[in-house]
Design a protein around this motif. Structure first.
Motif, mmCIF file in Angstrom:
data_model
loop_
_atom_site.group_PDB
_atom_site.id
_atom_site.type_symbol
_atom_site.label_atom_id
_atom_site.label_comp_id
_atom_site.label_asym_id
_atom_site.label_seq_id
_atom_site.Cartn_x
_atom_site.Cartn_y
_atom_site.Cartn_z
ATOM 1 N N ARG A 197 3.982 -3.187 -2.217
ATOM 2 C CA ARG A 197 5.022 -3.875 -1.447
ATOM 3 C C ARG A 197 4.658 -5.349 -1.247
ATOM 4 O O ARG A 197 5.503 -6.236 -1.325
ATOM 5 C CB ARG A 197 5.213 -3.186 -0.093
ATOM 6 C CG ARG A 197 6.073 -1.933 -0.201
ATOM 7 C CD ARG A 197 6.324 -1.295 1.140
ATOM 8 N NE ARG A 197 7.241 -0.171 1.007
ATOM 9 C CZ ARG A 197 7.212 0.897 1.772
ATOM 10 N NH1 ARG A 197 6.283 1.019 2.713
ATOM 11 N NH2 ARG A 197 8.087 1.869 1.614
ATOM 12 N N SER A 198 3.375 -5.589 -0.992
ATOM 13 C CA SER A 198 2.908 -6.958 -0.798
ATOM 14 C C SER A 198 3.116 -7.773 -2.073
ATOM 15 O O SER A 198 3.589 -8.911 -2.039
ATOM 16 C CB SER A 198 1.428 -6.934 -0.418
ATOM 17 O OG SER A 198 0.908 -8.230 -0.370
ATOM 18 N N GLU A 199 2.786 -7.177 -3.236
ATOM 19 C CA GLU A 199 2.965 -7.866 -4.524
ATOM 20 C C GLU A 199 4.442 -8.090 -4.807
ATOM 21 O O GLU A 199 4.840 -9.139 -5.339
ATOM 22 C CB GLU A 199 2.324 -7.034 -5.653
ATOM 23 C CG GLU A 199 2.306 -7.757 -6.991
ATOM 24 C CD GLU A 199 1.626 -6.950 -8.088
ATOM 25 O OE1 GLU A 199 1.959 -7.182 -9.269
ATOM 26 O OE2 GLU A 199 0.785 -6.079 -7.769
ATOM 27 N N ALA A 200 5.273 -7.111 -4.426
ATOM 28 C CA ALA A 200 6.713 -7.234 -4.638
ATOM 29 C C ALA A 200 7.288 -8.394 -3.835
ATOM 30 O O ALA A 200 8.133 -9.159 -4.312
ATOM 31 C CB ALA A 200 7.413 -5.929 -4.255
ATOM 32 N N ASP A 201 6.814 -8.546 -2.598
ATOM 33 C CA ASP A 201 7.305 -9.655 -1.751
ATOM 34 C C ASP A 201 6.936 -11.001 -2.360
ATOM 35 O O ASP A 201 7.722 -11.951 -2.311
ATOM 36 C CB ASP A 201 6.708 -9.543 -0.335
ATOM 37 C CG ASP A 201 7.294 -8.352 0.437
ATOM 38 O OD1 ASP A 201 8.401 -7.906 0.046
ATOM 39 O OD2 ASP A 201 6.646 -7.871 1.392
ATOM 40 N N SER A 202 5.730 -11.081 -2.942
ATOM 41 C CA SER A 202 5.268 -12.378 -3.458
ATOM 42 C C SER A 202 5.834 -12.705 -4.840
ATOM 43 O O SER A 202 6.014 -13.870 -5.187
ATOM 44 C CB SER A 202 3.739 -12.413 -3.497
ATOM 45 O OG SER A 202 3.258 -11.397 -4.350
ATOM 46 N N ASP B 80 8.950 -0.821 -10.091
ATOM 47 C CA ASP B 80 8.505 -1.435 -11.349
ATOM 48 C C ASP B 80 7.011 -1.730 -11.313
ATOM 49 O O ASP B 80 6.290 -1.537 -12.296
ATOM 50 C CB ASP B 80 9.282 -2.729 -11.615
ATOM 51 C CG ASP B 80 10.750 -2.460 -11.914
ATOM 52 O OD1 ASP B 80 11.037 -1.350 -12.412
ATOM 53 O OD2 ASP B 80 11.591 -3.340 -11.660
ATOM 54 N N ILE B 81 6.542 -2.219 -10.145
ATOM 55 C CA ILE B 81 5.104 -2.530 -10.019
ATOM 56 C C ILE B 81 4.277 -1.255 -10.106
ATOM 57 O O ILE B 81 3.252 -1.208 -10.798
ATOM 58 C CB ILE B 81 4.842 -3.282 -8.693
ATOM 59 C CG1 ILE B 81 5.438 -4.685 -8.780
ATOM 60 C CG2 ILE B 81 3.350 -3.347 -8.386
ATOM 61 C CD1 ILE B 81 5.484 -5.428 -7.462
#
Length: 557
Positions: free
Chosen positions: A13-18, A25-26
Motif C-alpha cells: 500500500r505504501s509503494e502504491a501511494d508513492s 498489481d504490485i
C-alpha cells in the motif's frame, strides 16, 4: 482470504501511494499472489463460481454460440447452456461492459463464471484454433463468423455465374485458393469436395489415405463449386452431366497442375482435384522401393535395345511415377525419347512429350503413328487402352524400338491375357514382350518416430512369417509425431512383382494358357509375388504388416 501477510500488504500500500500503481498489481509483480488468486478473490467478491476450463470438455454446439472473433475480442468462452441462458467464463466478473456487450451481441441471457485469463486464452486456442496453423480454418471462420461481409459472397457468386471477372481478394476465391495451397503443402495427391445431405465435406488424400479437414458450411457449397468450375473452364450452367477440366496455379514459385473432375450426385456436384507437381518428380530407381536384386533385374530390362515392358496395377498404384523414373534413368544425349500421354503429368528435360488431344483427333493411335516417323529410340505410351494403341506399340517394339507402357491388371501374368483379349495375336505378345511388372504402393514408416515392434500373431500368420526362421527380423512401426501428423507413416514406396519373359514363358503365351496357369508357371520360374516382396520389406523394417496386407492379396488366393 488470508493469502497476504499484513506487513507485506502495508508495504504494498505504501509503494502504491508513492508510485500510483494498484496494490494488486504490485502484489502480482512481487509474486506475493498469483493471477489465479486474484481470479478467485474477484469471484468470491461478486459471488461467482470459479471453473477449471482445462478439466472441461466443451461441445461444438456450445462453442458455436459465440463466434471466434467475439470470443477473442472479449476474452470469453462459452461453457454450457442452462434453461435458455448461455453460461460463459471470463477472467473479470466486475467487467459489466463486456457482459452487457455480449448480451446485446448474442441476443440472449448471459450468466457468468470465472476462470484464470491464461486458461481462457488456452481454451480459445484449443476450441477455435490458431489462425497461424490452420489457414483454411481461419478463412472458413472469417466467412462464417461475420469478419467478412456475407453480402460480398453473394455478389461474387453472382459475378461468377454471368462469367465476369471477380476480385481476387473476395472471400470465396481466397478460401478456394487456400484449400489448394494447404493441400499442396500437406503433400496431398487429391482434394475431394463432397456434398453430403447436411454438410459439405473436404478431404485430402495424403500418402494414399483420406484425411478430413475443417470443412466449409453447407451454404457455401454452391459458391465454392461455381468458383472451381469457372477456374477449370467448365460450364457453370450445366449441373446434370459429368465434366472435366484443368487448373494451373503457382504455389511458392512452383507450377502445379490440377486435373478437375465434376460429378453430379444426390446432394450436389462432387469435385475431385488431382494435384500434379510438374517440377516435383526427380525420383531415381532406388527411391521407388526396389531391393538390390530387383533393381539389378529391372536395370537390365530397361537397358535392352528393343521390346515392350509393361507396368501394371490399378489407378493410383504409382505406374506413371515408375515410368518417369525409368525415363530419367535412361535419358542420355545419344537417345531420342518420345512420350505420348493423356495428360502430360510431369515435364522432363531432354524428352519430347506429346499431349493427347481427342477433340482434334490426336489420340494415342494417331500420335504413335506420327512419332514413329520421328525416329525415336525409346517410346513411352501413357496407357494401352484399345486394339489400335496396343497394335502400334507392339509393332514398334518389333521394329527396333524400346517401348514402355501401362496396363490396368491386378498382377503381372494377367497382362498377357489382357493384351490377347484386346485383340493382339498370342505370337506377337510372346515375341515382343520383354517383361511384365505389377506394383502397389505402401506407406513408409516415419523415420522420425520409428520404434521396434512385434507384430500380432494374426498378422504374422496372414503374411506367413515365422520369426524363428527369419534371420535378423527388424519389425518396426511409427509411434506418431508432428512430422507425420501422428499417423506413423510419411511417404510411400512400391512393392513389385517382376515377370521376366524367357523362352519357357514365351511357349506358354504362344499356347494361350490361362492367366492362372501362367501365374503358377511364373512362380515356379522364380517370380516373386507382390505379397512376398511386401513381406521382405516388413521384415526389413520399411513398412508395417497392415500396409502389406491392405495392398496385396495372399499368394494362396
Amino acid at each position: 482470504m488470508g493469502l497476504v501477510a499484513d506487513d507485506v500488504l502495508r508495504a504494498a500500500r505504501s509503494e502504491a501511494d508513492s508510485t500510483g500503481q494498484g496494490v494488486v498489481d504490485i502484489l502480482l509483480s512481487q509474486k506475493a499472489i498469483s493471477s489465479a488468486d486474484v481470479t478467485r478473490a474477484k469471484a468470491a467478491q461478486f459471488g461467482a463460481e470459479v471453473v477449471a476450463l482445462d478439466e472441461m470438455k466443451l461441445s461444438d454446439e456450445v462453442i458455436s454460440a459465440i463466434p471466434r472473433h467475439i470470443a477473442k475480442k472479449y476474452k470469453v468462452i462459452p461453457i454450457y447452456r442452462d434453461n435458455g441462458s448461455l453460461i460463459v467464463a471470463l477472467a473479470d466478473p466486475s467487467d459489466l461492459d463486456t457482459i452487457d456487450s455480449l448480451h446485446h451481441l448474442l441476443n440472449q441471457e448471459i450468466q457468468v463464471r470465472v476462470a484464470p485469463e491464461e486458461e481462457i486464452d488456452a481454451a480459445i486456442e484449443r476450441y477455435y484454433g490458431g489462425a497461424k496453423d490452420d489457414s483454411v480454418g481461419k478463412m472458413i471462420q472469417e466467412i462464417t463468423e461475420g469478419e467478412v461481409d456475407i453480402g460480398q459472397i453473394a455478389a461474387v457468386k453472382g459475378d461468377m455465374e454471368d462469367g465476369s471477372v471477380v476480385d481476387a481478394d473476395a472471400p470465396i476465391i481466397k478460401l478456394v485458393n487456400t484449400l489448394i495451397v494447404e493441400a499442396f503443402k500437406s503433400r496431398a495427391s487429391d482434394i475431394h469436395l463432397e456434398p453430403l445431405e447436411k454438410r459439405f465435406r473436404v478431404r485430402y488424400r495424403i500418402d494414399g489415405m483420406l484425411h478430413e479437414i475443417k470443412s466449409p458450411p453447407k451454404r457455401l457449397q454452391a459458391s465454392i463449386i461455381s468458383r472451381l468450375k469457372i477456374q477449370s473452364n467448365m460450364s457453370i450452367a450445366e449441373r446434370r452431366i459429368p465434366q472435366d477440366g484443368r487448373i494451373q496455379m503457382s504455389v511458392g514459385g512452383k507450377s502445379i497442375d490440377l486435373r478437375v473432375s465434376c460429378l453430379p450426385t444426390t446432394h450436389g456436384e462432387s469435385i475431385v482435384m488431382r494435384i500434379l507437381d510438374k517440377e516435383g518428380l526427380k525420383l531415381g530407381l532406388p527411391e521407388l522401393g526396389f531391393f538390390t536384386d530387383d533393381q539389378q533385374t529391372f536395370e537390365r530390362l530397361i537397358g535392352l535395345p528393343d521390346g515392350i515392358l509393361l507396368v501394371t496395377g490399378p489407378t493410383g498404384s504409382g505406374k506413371t511415377t515408375t515410368l518417369y523414373a525409368v525415363l530419367n534413368y535412361i535419358n542420355r544425349p545419344d537417345r531420342k525419347i518420345i512420350t505420348v500421354e493423356d495428360p502430360v503429368e510431369y515435364i522432363l528435360s531432354g524428352i519430347n512429350q506429346v499431349h493427347v488431344h481427342e477433340a482434334v483427333g490426336l489420340n494415342f493411335g494417331a500420335a504413335l503413328r506420327a512419332l514413329l516417323r520421328q525416329a525415336p529410340n525409346v517410346i513411352m505410351v501413357g496407357e494401352i487402352r484399345d486394339m489400335e494403341t496396343a497394335s502400334i506399340a507392339i509393332n514398334a517394339s518389333l521394329t527396333g524400338h524400346l517401348v514402355f507402357s501401362t496396363l490396368h491388371t491386378n498382377d503381372a501374368p494377367s497382362a498377357v491375357t489382357r493384351l490377347i483379349d484386346i485383340g493382339i495375336k498370342p505370337f506377337l505378345v510372346a515375341s515382343s514382350t520383354r517383361a511384365l511388372m505389377a506394383q502397389r504402393l505402401v506407406r513408409k514408416i516415419c523415420k522420425r518416430c520409428t520404434e521396434p515392434y512385434m507384430p500380432k500373431d494374426t498378422e504374422l500368420k496372414t503374411l506367413q512369417i515365422d520369426p524363428a526362421t527369419v534371420a535378423n527380423p527388424n519389425f518396426r512401426r511409427g509411434k506418431g509425431c508432428p512430422d507425420c501428423k501422428n499417423t506413423g507413416y510419411r511417404g510411400r514406396f512400391g512393392i513389385f512383382e517382376i515377370f521376366v519373359i524367357d523362352d519357357q514363358a514365351r511357349k506358354l503365351i504362344y499356347d494361350k494358357v490361362s492367366s492362372t496357369v501362367l501365374r503358377t508357371q511364373a512362380r515356379e520360374m522364380g517370380m516373386r509375388t507382390l505379397r512376398e516382396d511386401g513381406v521382405r520389406k516388413v521384415v526389413a523394417g520399411l513398412t508395417s504388416p497392415d500396409e502389406v496386407i491392405r495392398a496385396s492379396i495372399g499368394d494362396d488366393v
